[in-house]
Design a protein around this motif. Structure first.
Motif, PDB file in Angstrom:
ATOM      1  N   LEU A  32      41.746  41.800  28.707  1.00  0.00           N
ATOM      2  CA  LEU A  32      41.191  40.959  29.769  1.00  0.00           C
ATOM      3  C   LEU A  32      42.041  40.942  31.199  1.00  0.00           C
ATOM      4  O   LEU A  32      41.386  41.074  32.182  1.00  0.00           O
ATOM      5  N   TRP A  33      43.370  41.203  31.130  1.00  0.00           N
ATOM      6  CA  TRP A  33      44.122  41.431  32.219  1.00  0.00           C
ATOM      7  C   TRP A  33      43.668  42.950  32.642  1.00  0.00           C
ATOM      8  O   TRP A  33      43.620  42.862  34.131  1.00  0.00           O
ATOM      9  N   THR A  34      43.671  43.760  31.907  1.00  0.00           N
ATOM     10  CA  THR A  34      43.500  45.033  32.572  1.00  0.00           C
ATOM     11  C   THR A  34      42.045  45.378  33.153  1.00  0.00           C
ATOM     12  O   THR A  34      41.938  46.183  34.167  1.00  0.00           O
ATOM     13  N   MET A  35      40.922  44.449  32.733  1.00  0.00           N
ATOM     14  CA  MET A  35      39.962  44.660  33.157  1.00  0.00           C
ATOM     15  C   MET A  35      39.743  43.924  34.711  1.00  0.00           C
ATOM     16  O   MET A  35      39.115  44.543  35.684  1.00  0.00           O
ATOM     17  N   ILE A  36      40.642  42.972  34.958  1.00  0.00           N
ATOM     18  CA  ILE A  36      40.896  42.279  36.309  1.00  0.00           C
ATOM     19  C   ILE A  36      41.903  43.197  37.007  1.00  0.00           C
ATOM     20  O   ILE A  36      41.609  43.227  38.382  1.00  0.00           O
ATOM     21  N   GLU A  37      43.003  43.386  36.640  1.00  0.00           N
ATOM     22  CA  GLU A  37      43.970  44.166  37.220  1.00  0.00           C
ATOM     23  C   GLU A  37      44.530  45.298  36.587  1.00  0.00           C
ATOM     24  O   GLU A  37      45.485  45.436  35.849  1.00  0.00           O
ATOM     25  N   PRO A  38      43.474  46.372  36.892  1.00  0.00           N
ATOM     26  CA  PRO A  38      43.891  47.899  35.892  1.00  0.00           C
ATOM     27  C   PRO A  38      45.016  48.340  36.481  1.00  0.00           C
ATOM     28  O   PRO A  38      45.608  49.464  35.824  1.00  0.00           O
ATOM     29  N   GLN A  39      45.837  48.035  37.639  1.00  0.00           N
ATOM     30  CA  GLN A  39      46.930  48.655  38.049  1.00  0.00           C
ATOM     31  C   GLN A  39      48.257  47.945  37.489  1.00  0.00           C
ATOM     32  O   GLN A  39      49.341  48.786  37.909  1.00  0.00           O
ATOM     33  N   GLY A  40      47.948  47.035  36.666  1.00  0.00           N
ATOM     34  CA  GLY A  40      49.258  46.155  36.302  1.00  0.00           C
ATOM     35  C   GLY A  40      49.316  46.161  34.874  1.00  0.00           C
ATOM     36  O   GLY A  40      49.533  44.846  34.386  1.00  0.00           O
ATOM     37  N   THR A  57      51.499  46.471  32.516  1.00  0.00           N
ATOM     38  CA  THR A  57      52.567  45.940  31.802  1.00  0.00           C
ATOM     39  C   THR A  57      52.574  44.598  31.812  1.00  0.00           C
ATOM     40  O   THR A  57      52.934  43.898  30.855  1.00  0.00           O
ATOM     41  N   ARG A  58      52.310  44.041  33.043  1.00  0.00           N
ATOM     42  CA  ARG A  58      52.180  42.375  32.891  1.00  0.00           C
ATOM     43  C   ARG A  58      51.194  41.903  31.855  1.00  0.00           C
ATOM     44  O   ARG A  58      51.477  40.916  31.055  1.00  0.00           O
ATOM     45  N   GLY A  59      50.054  42.632  31.774  1.00  0.00           N
ATOM     46  CA  GLY A  59      49.009  42.488  30.649  1.00  0.00           C
ATOM     47  C   GLY A  59      49.952  42.437  29.235  1.00  0.00           C
ATOM     48  O   GLY A  59      49.426  41.508  28.466  1.00  0.00           O
ATOM     49  N   MET A  60      50.795  43.350  29.160  1.00  0.00           N
ATOM     50  CA  MET A  60      51.412  43.401  27.878  1.00  0.00           C
ATOM     51  C   MET A  60      52.278  42.338  27.684  1.00  0.00           C
ATOM     52  O   MET A  60      52.648  41.710  26.497  1.00  0.00           O
ATOM     53  N   LEU A  61      53.018  41.873  28.545  1.00  0.00           N
ATOM     54  CA  LEU A  61      54.035  40.691  28.590  1.00  0.00           C
ATOM     55  C   LEU A  61      53.199  39.336  28.147  1.00  0.00           C
ATOM     56  O   LEU A  61      53.579  38.757  27.289  1.00  0.00           O
ATOM     57  N   LEU A  62      51.989  39.295  28.652  1.00  0.00           N
ATOM     58  CA  LEU A  62      51.118  38.023  28.622  1.00  0.00           C
ATOM     59  C   LEU A  62      50.674  38.010  27.308  1.00  0.00           C
ATOM     60  O   LEU A  62      50.697  36.982  26.248  1.00  0.00           O
ATOM     61  N   GLU A  69      31.079  37.996  27.907  1.00  0.00           N
ATOM     62  CA  GLU A  69      31.844  39.259  28.090  1.00  0.00           C
ATOM     63  C   GLU A  69      31.149  40.215  28.795  1.00  0.00           C
ATOM     64  O   GLU A  69      31.644  41.151  29.714  1.00  0.00           O
ATOM     65  N   SER A  70      29.620  40.391  28.487  1.00  0.00           N
ATOM     66  CA  SER A  70      29.145  41.336  29.476  1.00  0.00           C
ATOM     67  C   SER A  70      29.296  41.106  30.850  1.00  0.00           C
ATOM     68  O   SER A  70      29.063  41.581  31.808  1.00  0.00           O
ATOM     69  N   ALA A  71      28.847  39.615  31.036  1.00  0.00           N
ATOM     70  CA  ALA A  71      29.035  39.240  32.461  1.00  0.00           C
ATOM     71  C   ALA A  71      30.399  39.275  33.263  1.00  0.00           C
ATOM     72  O   ALA A  71      30.458  40.086  34.511  1.00  0.00           O
ATOM     73  N   LEU A  72      31.399  39.339  32.382  1.00  0.00           N
ATOM     74  CA  LEU A  72      32.823  39.745  33.161  1.00  0.00           C
ATOM     75  C   LEU A  72      32.882  41.238  33.012  1.00  0.00           C
ATOM     76  O   LEU A  72      33.407  41.644  34.404  1.00  0.00           O
ATOM     77  N   LYS A  73      32.310  41.971  32.412  1.00  0.00           N
ATOM     78  CA  LYS A  73      32.603  43.464  32.586  1.00  0.00           C
ATOM     79  C   LYS A  73      31.655  43.937  33.788  1.00  0.00           C
ATOM     80  O   LYS A  73      32.063  44.711  34.560  1.00  0.00           O
ATOM     81  N   ARG A  74      30.456  43.358  34.039  1.00  0.00           N
ATOM     82  CA  ARG A  74      29.591  43.637  35.067  1.00  0.00           C
ATOM     83  C   ARG A  74      30.465  43.023  36.455  1.00  0.00           C
ATOM     84  O   ARG A  74      30.627  43.850  37.497  1.00  0.00           O
ATOM     85  N   ARG A  75      30.905  42.010  36.247  1.00  0.00           N
ATOM     86  CA  ARG A  75      31.689  41.402  37.374  1.00  0.00           C
ATOM     87  C   ARG A  75      32.988  42.464  37.742  1.00  0.00           C
ATOM     88  O   ARG A  75      33.301  42.364  39.104  1.00  0.00           O
ATOM     89  N   MET A  76      33.618  42.838  36.878  1.00  0.00           N
ATOM     90  CA  MET A  76      34.708  43.586  37.013  1.00  0.00           C
ATOM     91  C   MET A  76      34.411  44.905  37.371  1.00  0.00           C
ATOM     92  O   MET A  76      35.211  45.786  37.603  1.00  0.00           O
ATOM     93  N   GLY A  77      33.320  45.501  37.144  1.00  0.00           N
ATOM     94  CA  GLY A  77      32.884  46.846  37.456  1.00  0.00           C
ATOM     95  C   GLY A  77      33.033  47.733  36.182  1.00  0.00           C
ATOM     96  O   GLY A  77      33.670  48.968  36.471  1.00  0.00           O
ATOM     97  N   VAL A  78      33.307  47.293  34.985  1.00  0.00           N
ATOM     98  CA  VAL A  78      33.782  48.500  34.040  1.00  0.00           C
ATOM     99  C   VAL A  78      32.763  48.419  32.872  1.00  0.00           C
ATOM    100  O   VAL A  78      32.141  47.573  32.474  1.00  0.00           O
ATOM    101  N   LYS A  79      32.567  49.354  32.270  1.00  0.00           N
ATOM    102  CA  LYS A  79      31.778  49.609  31.179  1.00  0.00           C
ATOM    103  C   LYS A  79      32.055  48.941  29.669  1.00  0.00           C
ATOM    104  O   LYS A  79      31.469  48.153  28.936  1.00  0.00           O
TER     105      LYS A  79
END
Length: 266
Positions: A53-61, A63-68, A216-226
């Motif tokens: 979930l974190w990496t879909m929203i913030e793909p550049q971070g 490490t923070r996703g791993m901490l969460l 989840e499909s809506a989330l992916k489309r909103r984030m622009g990921v497959k």
């Protein structure tokens, strides 16, 4: 437009089947074993989904996703061990902590992160309170909904259910999922002697699982990921595979809290 005989529509069947066989094998063993084994796999899947979930929203971070994810694993493990109602408040830690550190989609992260944690806790609690066979019914409905929808959607096709959100989902696949869920409900009802109410309950559970998939499909489309990630060949990430289970778990939590589960705990 592809014709029904177009073999490309089955191109993902091989990888999906192989990955599904491995996941089903591991999942079945943990569900049957119950106890700490089922808790461990649930904690792992929940934590990974938070990372995805974190990496879909913030793909550049990442490490923070791993901490969460680590925080979620710790909190969920503790809550499953203690089983104290007040401990559910601790699920807000990762949801709020992640939301305030994001620069965008804060409410999106908060809502999904909280829902994922509550759903994971709900699955284990459902297994503890109602027993193995009830959890088997829940999983059976979710799996049958997905399998029936997959094959009916590709064999029959037809109008799309909600093309802007889930382009591949068809009305034929959606209805086939309801029919498959009703069949699972009938079988379970005959086995457990619970009466015909299991059929409509199974259909409603099927609908809830489909809405989990749609969310989840809506989330992916909103984030622009497959896909939520590339962890599973042919399937994407764990979020892609367990989104329907999240919807089903949250629905059964609501049912058990409001009207109770037919037959009660086993």
């Amino acid at each position: 437009m592809r014709t029904p005989a177009d073999p490309s529509r089955w191109a993902d069947l091989g990888p999906r089947a192989a990955s599904a066989a491995v996941m089903i094998g591991i999942g079945t063993a943990c569900v049957v074993a119950g106890g700490v084994w089922f808790q461990m796999v649930t904690v792992f899947v929940t934590a990974v989904m938070i990372w995805e979930l974190w990496t879909m929203i913030e793909p550049q971070g990442p490490t923070r996703g791993m901490l969460l994810a680590a925080l979620v694993a710790s909190v969920l493990s503790g809550q499953l061990e203690l089983q104290e109602t007040w401990g559910l408040v601790l699920f807000l830690l990762a949801a709020i902590g992640g939301a305030v550190t994001l620069k965008r989609e804060r409410l999106t992260f908060f809502a999904f992160a909280l829902g994922v944690q509550v759903a994971g806790w709900g699955l284990v609690t459902f297994r503890l309170e109602y027993g193995f066979y009830w959890l088997l019914w829940l999983i059976g409905v979710v799996v049958m909904t997905d399998v029936a929808g997959y094959f009916a959607g590709r064999l029959i096709g037809g109008p799309k259910f909600w093309p802007r959100v889930s382009p591949k989902k068809t009305w034929s696949g959606t209805i086939a999922g309801w029919v498959g869920a009703a069949a699972v409900g009938m079988i379970f009802s005959s086995f457990a002697g619970l009466g015909p109410q299991m059929v409509p309950l199974s259909i409603l559970l099927s609908v809830a699982s489909q809405w989990g998939d749609i969310a989840e499909s809506a989330l992916k489309r909103r984030m622009g990921v497959k896909d939520s990630s590339a962890l599973i060949p042919g399937h994407g990430g764990l979020f892609d595979r367990f989104d329907a289970m999240l919807g089903a778990s949250l629905f059964m939590l609501l049912v058990s809290a409001v009207v109770g589960v037919p037959g009660g705990p086993t």
